[in-house]
Design an enzyme around this catalytic site. Structure first.
Site, PDB file in Angstrom:
ATOM      1  CB  ALA A  16      -1.880  -1.101  -8.275  1.00  0.00           C
ATOM      2  N   GLY A  17      -0.492   0.815  -5.428  1.00  0.00           N
ATOM      3  CA  GLY A  17       0.797   1.165  -4.832  1.00  0.00           C
ATOM      4  C   GLY A  17       1.130   0.206  -3.696  1.00  0.00           C
ATOM      5  CD1 TRP A  19      -2.694   1.859   2.892  1.00  0.00           C
ATOM      6  CD2 TRP A  19      -1.517   0.078   3.525  1.00  0.00           C
ATOM      7  NE1 TRP A  19      -3.178   1.432   4.113  1.00  0.00           N
ATOM      8  CE2 TRP A  19      -2.473   0.333   4.515  1.00  0.00           C
ATOM      9  CE3 TRP A  19      -0.651  -1.011   3.709  1.00  0.00           C
ATOM     10  CZ2 TRP A  19      -2.607  -0.443   5.677  1.00  0.00           C
ATOM     11  CZ3 TRP A  19      -0.784  -1.794   4.859  1.00  0.00           C
ATOM     12  CH2 TRP A  19      -1.751  -1.515   5.817  1.00  0.00           C
ATOM     13  N   GLY A  20      -2.052  -0.383  -1.282  1.00  0.00           N
ATOM     14  CA  GLY A  20      -3.175  -1.053  -1.950  1.00  0.00           C
ATOM     15  C   GLY A  20      -2.880  -2.530  -2.190  1.00  0.00           C
ATOM     16  CB  SER A 119       3.017  -1.331   3.075  1.00  0.00           C
ATOM     17  OG  SER A 119       4.087  -0.695   2.446  1.00  0.00           O
ATOM     18  CE  LYS A 170       1.627   7.937   9.984  1.00  0.00           C
ATOM     19  NZ  LYS A 170       2.498   7.510   8.896  1.00  0.00           N
ATOM     20  CG  ASP A 223       0.490   5.389  11.960  1.00  0.00           C
ATOM     21  OD1 ASP A 223       1.568   4.839  11.666  1.00  0.00           O
ATOM     22  OD2 ASP A 223      -0.320   5.776  11.106  1.00  0.00           O
ATOM     23  CG  ASN A 235       5.810  10.833   5.696  1.00  0.00           C
ATOM     24  OD1 ASN A 235       5.668  11.846   5.016  1.00  0.00           O
ATOM     25  ND2 ASN A 235       4.970   9.813   5.624  1.00  0.00           N
TER      26      ASN A 235
HETATM   27  N1  LIG Z   1       2.874   2.255   2.251  1.00  0.00           N
HETATM   28  C1  LIG Z   1       2.492   2.239   3.501  1.00  0.00           C
HETATM   29  O1  LIG Z   1       3.194   1.681   4.360  1.00  0.00           O
HETATM   30  C2  LIG Z   1       1.196   2.863   3.912  1.00  0.00           C
HETATM   31  C3  LIG Z   1       0.579   2.394   5.068  1.00  0.00           C
HETATM   32  C4  LIG Z   1      -0.606   2.998   5.481  1.00  0.00           C
HETATM   33  C5  LIG Z   1      -1.150   4.035   4.747  1.00  0.00           C
HETATM   34  N2  LIG Z   1      -0.527   4.453   3.625  1.00  0.00           N
HETATM   35  C6  LIG Z   1      -1.164   5.560   2.878  1.00  0.00           C
HETATM   36  O2  LIG Z   1      -1.759   5.000   1.697  1.00  0.00           O
HETATM   37  C7  LIG Z   1      -1.672   5.955   0.623  1.00  0.00           C
HETATM   38  C8  LIG Z   1      -0.955   5.312  -0.532  1.00  0.00           C
HETATM   39  O3  LIG Z   1       0.343   5.006  -0.093  1.00  0.00           O
HETATM   40  P1  LIG Z   1       1.312   4.027  -0.923  1.00  0.00           P
HETATM   41  O4  LIG Z   1       2.445   3.733  -0.052  1.00  0.00           O
HETATM   42  O5  LIG Z   1       0.530   2.920  -1.518  1.00  0.00           O
HETATM   43  O6  LIG Z   1       1.762   5.047  -2.057  1.00  0.00           O
HETATM   44  P2  LIG Z   1       2.259   4.693  -3.515  1.00  0.00           P
HETATM   45  O7  LIG Z   1       2.918   5.917  -4.007  1.00  0.00           O
HETATM   46  O8  LIG Z   1       3.010   3.405  -3.501  1.00  0.00           O
HETATM   47  O9  LIG Z   1       0.897   4.446  -4.331  1.00  0.00           O
HETATM   48  C9  LIG Z   1      -0.035   5.472  -4.554  1.00  0.00           C
HETATM   49  C10 LIG Z   1      -1.089   4.961  -5.502  1.00  0.00           C
HETATM   50  O10 LIG Z   1      -2.024   6.035  -5.756  1.00  0.00           O
HETATM   51  C11 LIG Z   1      -2.252   6.082  -7.154  1.00  0.00           C
HETATM   52  N3  LIG Z   1      -2.687   7.424  -7.561  1.00  0.00           N
HETATM   53  C12 LIG Z   1      -2.087   8.605  -7.304  1.00  0.00           C
HETATM   54  N4  LIG Z   1      -2.757   9.593  -7.922  1.00  0.00           N
HETATM   55  C13 LIG Z   1      -3.785   9.018  -8.573  1.00  0.00           C
HETATM   56  C14 LIG Z   1      -4.812   9.507  -9.422  1.00  0.00           C
HETATM   57  N5  LIG Z   1      -4.935  10.811  -9.692  1.00  0.00           N
HETATM   58  N6  LIG Z   1      -5.691   8.629  -9.943  1.00  0.00           N
HETATM   59  C15 LIG Z   1      -5.594   7.309  -9.682  1.00  0.00           C
HETATM   60  N7  LIG Z   1      -4.628   6.781  -8.897  1.00  0.00           N
HETATM   61  C16 LIG Z   1      -3.742   7.633  -8.361  1.00  0.00           C
HETATM   62  C17 LIG Z   1      -0.911   5.705  -7.780  1.00  0.00           C
HETATM   63  O11 LIG Z   1      -1.058   5.314  -9.131  1.00  0.00           O
HETATM   64  C18 LIG Z   1      -0.496   4.537  -6.867  1.00  0.00           C
HETATM   65  O12 LIG Z   1      -1.120   3.347  -7.275  1.00  0.00           O
HETATM   66  C19 LIG Z   1      -0.943   7.174   1.203  1.00  0.00           C
HETATM   67  O13 LIG Z   1      -1.887   8.129   1.601  1.00  0.00           O
HETATM   68  C20 LIG Z   1      -0.193   6.609   2.399  1.00  0.00           C
HETATM   69  O14 LIG Z   1       0.032   7.583   3.401  1.00  0.00           O
HETATM   70  C21 LIG Z   1       0.620   3.887   3.189  1.00  0.00           C
HETATM   71  O1  LIG Z   2       6.077   5.284   4.797  1.00  0.00           O
HETATM   72  P1  LIG Z   2       5.199   6.286   5.483  1.00  0.00           P
HETATM   73  O2  LIG Z   2       5.951   7.359   6.176  1.00  0.00           O
HETATM   74  O3  LIG Z   2       4.126   6.784   4.539  1.00  0.00           O
HETATM   75  O4  LIG Z   2       4.419   5.503   6.642  1.00  0.00           O
HETATM   76  C1  LIG Z   2       3.634   4.395   6.324  1.00  0.00           C
HETATM   77  C2  LIG Z   2       2.481   4.214   7.283  1.00  0.00           C
HETATM   78  O5  LIG Z   2       1.681   5.359   7.343  1.00  0.00           O
HETATM   79  C3  LIG Z   2       2.915   3.817   8.673  1.00  0.00           C
HETATM   80  O6  LIG Z   2       1.790   3.497   9.432  1.00  0.00           O
END
Ligand SMILES: NC(=O)c1ccc[n+]([C@@H]2O[C@H](COP(=O)([O-])OP(=O)(O)OC[C@H]3O[C@@H](n4cnc5c(N)ncnc54)[C@H](O)[C@@H]3O)[C@@H](O)[C@H]2O)c1
Ligand SMILES: O=P(O)(O)OC[C@H](O)CO
Length: 313
Positions: A16-17, A19-20, A119, A170, A223, A235
């Site tokens: 529920a971060g 991206w989720g 996101s 990237k 990306d 990043n």
């Molecule tokens: N935010 C973006 O813009 C974006 C876009 C594309 C891809 N991503 C990728 O998606 C992934 C998540 O990114 P985010 O921005 O949502 O990060 P975030 O830190 O906001 O959320 C991470 C989520 O993972 C969960 N998590 C971590 N360890 C865990 C565990 N052991 N058990 C259960 N849940 C666990 C956390 O509780 C949280 O809900 C990353 O790999 C990121 O690179 C992010």
């Molecule tokens: O915030 P970042 O650096 O994890 O980038 C988010 C996404 O991966 C961009 O596509």
């Protein structure tokens, strides 16, 4: 669509971060039934996973192995498609997230979702495009249908590991790009960094069997451009703030969410040494993260490397 195949899918999103929750919103807009599971929530995973059409993992890399094995401990329908949206590498095995999910669920279709997808912009309903990649094109098309809309354009691709690595590698280049901007090195320097960064990404991708052309698409170059040019990228922020004199510990303590490039950089350094693959930009990012050099020294190291043809490392 096949006869009897339902138009709207039941989807369980893990994590529920940032991206989720954004992906959940995109799937709901299209009428799908979406549940978001968080390890901090009160809902029991076993109760949610029963009979869903799709499980999408958006947990950060450090949680992937644990969450995949937790999911495996519950009964899952043989028709469930697994989608992974994590951008990282496993520090113990150097496996990509899709390789971890495929190992746990060898008889299920695995789809990678990755692209230039900051996101915060998508949550503001700004237009964006992404890629869904799988060895099973029909599974990729189901995921395409779930997320496609007038503000989110989704392409399919047959190279899941290539698509996944574009998004993962990237992140290290985005740290370097943040350093470049933090030092005010100018547009020429940034263009050189991003272009040589792409060459380095393609070289690393070859170790994993990824197709070169995948890196020229949305999940690769697309990306790379988005992340290396946006202060919204965590990043990029790591690099920018390192160049402005903050320590890595200070930066990570105040960062909203996860900067996967830090862990990815450590995994790549290990791979570089183990397989003797030159990764000059990754190496300088590693030295900076470890406080072994200053940003200015990293720049000099890159500029004064041995002279070579553009086609070589
Ligand atoms: N935010 C973006 O813009 C974006 C876009 C594309 C891809 N991503 C990728 O998606 C992934 C998540 O990114 P985010 O921005 O949502 O990060 P975030 O830190 O906001 O959320 C991470 C989520 O993972 C969960 N998590 C971590 N360890 C865990 C565990 N052991 N058990 C259960 N849940 C666990 C956390 O509780 C949280 O809900 C990353 O790999 C990121 O690179 C992010
Ligand atoms: O915030 P970042 O650096 O994890 O980038 C988010 C996404 O991966 C961009 O596509």
């Amino acid at each position: 669509m096949l006869v009897n195949e339902k138009k709207f899918k039941s989807i369980l999103i893990l994590g529920a971060g940032a991206w989720g929750t954004t992906l959940a919103k995109l799937a709901r807009v299209n009428g799908n039934q979406v549940t978001v599971w968080s390890r901090h929530g009160s809902q029991h995973l076993g109760d949610l996973i029963n009979n869903v059409d799709m499980v999408l993992s958006a947990v950060s890399m450090k949680g992937v192995r644990e969450v995949a094995s937790l999911v495996k401990s519950f009964p899952v329908s043989p028709h469930t498609i697994f989608v992974t949206a994590t951008k990282g590498l496993d520090p113990e095995t150097t496996c990509t997230p899709s390789q971890i999910w495929q190992t746990e669920f060898p008889n299920h279709s695995i789809v990678v979702l990755s692209g230039p997808n900051l996101s915060q912009e998508i949550a503001q309903e700004l237009p964006a495009a992404t890629v869904v990649a799988s060895k099973n094109n029909m599974a990729a098309q189901v995921v395409q249908q779930v997320f496609s809309s007038g503000r989110f354009r989704v392409y399919t691709n047959p190279d899941p590991v290539g698509v996944e690595l574009g998004g993962t590698l990237k992140n290290v280049m985005a740290i370097a790009a943040g350093i470049c901007d933090g030092l005010n090195l100018g547009t020429n320097a940034k263009a050189a960094l991003v272009t040589r960064g792409l060459a380095e990404i393609i070289r690393i991708g070859a170790i994993f069997g990824a197709k070169t052309e995948t890196f020229y698409g949305l999940s690769g170059l697309g990306d790379l451009l988005a992340t290396c040019n946006s202060p919204l990228s965590r990043n990029y922020q790591v690099g920018y703030q390192l160049a402005r004199g903050k320590t890595l510990a200070e930066i990570l303590a105040n960062l909203p969410g996860t900067a996967e490039g830090v862990n990815t950089c450590y995994v790549l350094m290990h791979l570089s040494l183990e397989q003797s693959i030159p990764m000059p930009i990754t190496q300088q990012v590693y030295r900076l993260l470890e406080s072994l050099i200053t940003p200015q020294q990293a720049l000099e190291e890159l500029m004064l490397r041995g002279m070579k043809s553009e086609y070589h490392e």
